[in-house]
Design a protein around this motif. Structure first.
Motif, mmCIF file in Angstrom:
data_model
loop_
_atom_site.group_PDB
_atom_site.id
_atom_site.type_symbol
_atom_site.label_atom_id
_atom_site.label_comp_id
_atom_site.label_asym_id
_atom_site.label_seq_id
_atom_site.Cartn_x
_atom_site.Cartn_y
_atom_site.Cartn_z
ATOM 1 N N ARG A 156 49.012 26.654 47.525
ATOM 2 C CA ARG A 156 49.842 26.804 46.335
ATOM 3 C C ARG A 156 49.451 28.037 45.519
ATOM 4 N N VAL A 157 48.161 28.302 45.450
ATOM 5 C CA VAL A 157 47.700 29.425 44.639
ATOM 6 C C VAL A 157 48.158 30.765 45.227
ATOM 7 N N ILE A 158 48.337 30.812 46.565
ATOM 8 C CA ILE A 158 48.854 32.021 47.211
ATOM 9 C C ILE A 158 50.354 32.144 46.996
ATOM 10 N N SER A 159 51.082 31.040 47.167
ATOM 11 C CA SER A 159 52.545 31.081 46.996
ATOM 12 C C SER A 159 52.946 31.386 45.555
ATOM 13 N N GLU A 160 52.101 31.026 44.600
ATOM 14 C CA GLU A 160 52.390 31.291 43.187
ATOM 15 C C GLU A 160 51.925 32.692 42.752
ATOM 16 N N ASN A 161 51.360 33.463 43.692
ATOM 17 C CA ASN A 161 50.912 34.840 43.414
ATOM 18 C C ASN A 161 49.937 34.931 42.242
ATOM 19 N N ARG A 162 49.018 33.997 42.180
ATOM 20 C CA ARG A 162 48.006 34.081 41.131
ATOM 21 C C ARG A 162 46.587 34.182 41.686
ATOM 22 N N ASP A 174 25.686 44.354 60.681
ATOM 23 C CA ASP A 174 25.625 45.795 60.437
ATOM 24 C C ASP A 174 26.948 46.339 59.898
ATOM 25 N N GLU A 175 27.927 45.475 59.726
ATOM 26 C CA GLU A 175 29.230 45.886 59.186
ATOM 27 C C GLU A 175 29.537 45.043 57.951
ATOM 28 N N GLY A 176 28.578 44.993 57.030
ATOM 29 C CA GLY A 176 28.718 44.151 55.842
ATOM 30 C C GLY A 176 30.021 44.390 55.098
ATOM 31 N N VAL A 177 30.784 43.334 54.920
ATOM 32 C CA VAL A 177 32.088 43.463 54.281
ATOM 33 C C VAL A 177 32.478 42.137 53.645
ATOM 34 N N GLY A 178 33.282 42.204 52.599
ATOM 35 C CA GLY A 178 33.742 40.988 51.937
ATOM 36 C C GLY A 178 34.817 41.327 50.934
ATOM 37 N N ILE A 179 35.159 40.351 50.104
ATOM 38 C CA ILE A 179 36.114 40.614 49.029
ATOM 39 C C ILE A 179 35.673 39.872 47.766
ATOM 40 N N LEU A 180 36.060 40.444 46.642
ATOM 41 C CA LEU A 180 35.933 39.728 45.377
ATOM 42 C C LEU A 180 37.272 39.057 45.126
ATOM 43 N N VAL A 181 37.262 37.740 45.137
ATOM 44 C CA VAL A 181 38.482 36.960 44.949
ATOM 45 C C VAL A 181 38.672 36.680 43.460
ATOM 46 N N VAL A 182 39.907 36.830 42.993
ATOM 47 C CA VAL A 182 40.241 36.573 41.597
ATOM 48 C C VAL A 182 41.352 35.532 41.544
ATOM 49 N N VAL A 183 41.105 34.437 40.848
ATOM 50 C CA VAL A 183 42.139 33.426 40.608
ATOM 51 C C VAL A 183 42.429 33.420 39.110
ATOM 52 N N ALA A 184 43.699 33.625 38.762
ATOM 53 C CA ALA A 184 44.115 33.690 37.359
ATOM 54 C C ALA A 184 45.175 32.638 37.070
ATOM 55 N N PHE A 185 45.508 32.473 35.790
ATOM 56 C CA PHE A 185 46.519 31.491 35.396
ATOM 57 C C PHE A 185 47.912 31.871 35.895
ATOM 58 N N ASN A 186 48.191 33.178 35.947
ATOM 59 C CA ASN A 186 49.505 33.628 36.390
ATOM 60 C C ASN A 186 49.400 35.031 36.976
ATOM 61 N N ASN A 187 50.510 35.518 37.547
ATOM 62 C CA ASN A 187 50.517 36.799 38.233
ATOM 63 C C ASN A 187 50.277 37.972 37.283
ATOM 64 N N ARG A 188 50.780 37.888 36.061
ATOM 65 C CA ARG A 188 50.597 38.983 35.103
ATOM 66 C C ARG A 188 49.123 39.192 34.797
ATOM 67 N N LEU A 189 48.416 38.093 34.527
ATOM 68 C CA LEU A 189 46.983 38.192 34.240
ATOM 69 C C LEU A 189 46.215 38.683 35.462
ATOM 70 N N LEU A 190 46.636 38.233 36.639
ATOM 71 C CA LEU A 190 45.983 38.651 37.885
ATOM 72 C C LEU A 190 46.092 40.164 38.072
ATOM 73 N N LEU A 191 47.303 40.701 37.900
ATOM 74 C CA LEU A 191 47.518 42.135 38.096
ATOM 75 C C LEU A 191 46.706 42.964 37.110
ATOM 76 N N CYS A 192 46.589 42.482 35.874
ATOM 77 C CA CYS A 192 45.772 43.196 34.878
ATOM 78 C C CYS A 192 44.308 43.219 35.293
ATOM 79 N N ALA A 193 43.805 42.079 35.736
ATOM 80 C CA ALA A 193 42.406 41.995 36.157
ATOM 81 C C ALA A 193 42.151 42.885 37.371
ATOM 82 N N LEU A 194 43.060 42.849 38.359
ATOM 83 C CA LEU A 194 42.890 43.663 39.561
ATOM 84 C C LEU A 194 42.928 45.155 39.245
#
Length: 379
Positions: free
Chosen positions: A89-95, A227-247
């Protein structure tokens, strides 16, 4: 020519190598063993990775151009789907979103920079150690009850299953009532229980509970590409607008920190996760690794039982993951290190992947000796 060096007042930094590993290297006993972490064992690499690494190396279409500041979009998408589920749900809601980070700890650095700037009122950060037992939670809760509003808390993966089974509801309610911002750490999804979804089930609880949070998702260990250290910083926000600002702000920090993230590890992981057959083969690899670890734990417990070692050893098989506590006190640990040359941390937490058919008898017999020795000294 100037004679005064710019570096005159720069002291020699403390050796980053742990004293435990240093003592192991200085130990001249031919039977010495290092069970603290994987440093003295051969790394596990998923069989799928070998094939994909070769395939990518021979791909003539790769141009090695700079990545976007956010990183490889297909890698971020695949990683988020692995973490939350493709139809979450959190992916489908784009947050939910993420930033492609460097190494196993890049997400912490990036997240810390952001929080220092935009969550500056938080002067207290609670770091919940994965190396503490159940009693630690009572002490932590007591300390946090008198903490100020809007502090931060960092939670590593190995504590989540204890939370999920016992105090997850009360703990999450407490975080919400105190406005505490959680920063989760998932360094080895799939290597804890062998089930990718089970290892991150707690995240769904926090998502459905309306939390905003950061999550450091490292993908090096569970693919065996250290030897190929990699990852992501995941951000979960209340809505898409807040998410885009944080990103957008996180990308500014990433631009200053590393400009562009490495791609080889990300390409390997994305290729595997986006191909159903390869992903299934990788999942089977993970399952086999975890089953072998659990089998080794069973063997250790059984050998201690057959030796008549005092006490219950069920806690060895009750623990999930590559690491676990032997349940020894400080005197028993000291006996193993000084008398048997088995180098382990003071808390008795070892890496079970370092135990094999060649050394299991020596390890269990030494543990038995240590326990009997301390029993005798108590008389």
């Amino acid at each position: 020519m100037p004679t005064l060096s710019v570096f005159t007042d720069v002291p020699l930094a403390k050796n980053l190598e742990s004293s435990l590993l240093k003592n192991y290297k200085q130990d001249n006993c031919p039977q010495k063993m290092f069970l603290a972490y994987r440093g003295r064992c051969q790394p596990w690499v998923s069989s799928v990775v070998h094939k994909i690494r070769l395939q990518i190396a021979q791909d003539p279409s790769l141009n090695h151009e700079y990545m976007p500041v956010m990183g490889m979009k297909s890698f971020i998408r695949a990683s988020l789907e692995l973490l939350f589920g493709k139809y979450s749900r959190v992916i489908s809601e784009n947050r939910v979103g993420g930033v492609h980070t460097v190494g196993d700890n890049g997400a912490f650095q990036l997240g810390a920079q952001f929080l220092k700037t935009w969550h500056g009122a938080s002067q207290i950060v609670y770091i919940i150690s994965s190396q503490n037992g159940e009693c630690y939670w009572a002490k932590l809760m007591a300390a946090m009850k008198v903490s100020p509003i809007s502090c931060l808390t960092f939670l590593p993966l190995t504590t989540y299953h204890r939370l999920y089974q016992s105090i997850l509801f009360s703990f999450s309610f407490f975080l919400q009532s105190k406005q505490i911002f959680p920063f989760f750490d998932i360094p080895n999804q799939g290597l804890f229980t062998g089930d990718l979804e089970e290892d991150t089930k707690f995240l769904q609880y926090f998502v459905s509970g309306g939390f905003e949070f950061f999550c450091s998702q490292s993908l090096s260990k569970n693919f065996g590409i250290y030897d190929e250290g990699v990852g992501i910083l995941v951000v979960v926000a209340f809505n898409n607008r807040l998410l885009l600002c944080a990103l957008s702000q996180l990308m500014n920090f990433a631009l200053a920190l590393w400009l562009t993230p490495p791609t080889m590890g990300a390409r390997i992981i994305t290729t595997i996760l986006c191909n159903p057959a390869l992903q299934e083969a990788w999942k089977q690899n993970l399952k086999e690794v975890v089953e072998n670890i659990m089998l080794m734990k069973e063997k250790v417990k059984e050998k201690l039982r057959l030796l008549g070692t005092p006490g219950s050893w069920n806690h060895i098989t009750d623990q999930n993951g590559t690491h676990g506590y032997l349940g020894l006190n400080s005197q028993q640990v000291d006996y193993l290190v000084t008398k048997k040359h088995i180098h382990i941390p003071k808390n008795g937490r070892i890496n079970f992947t370092c135990i094999n058919a060649c050394n299991i008898d020596y390890v269990t017999e030494s543990v038995n000796e240590a326990v009997l020795f301390t029993k005798d000294s108590e008389k």
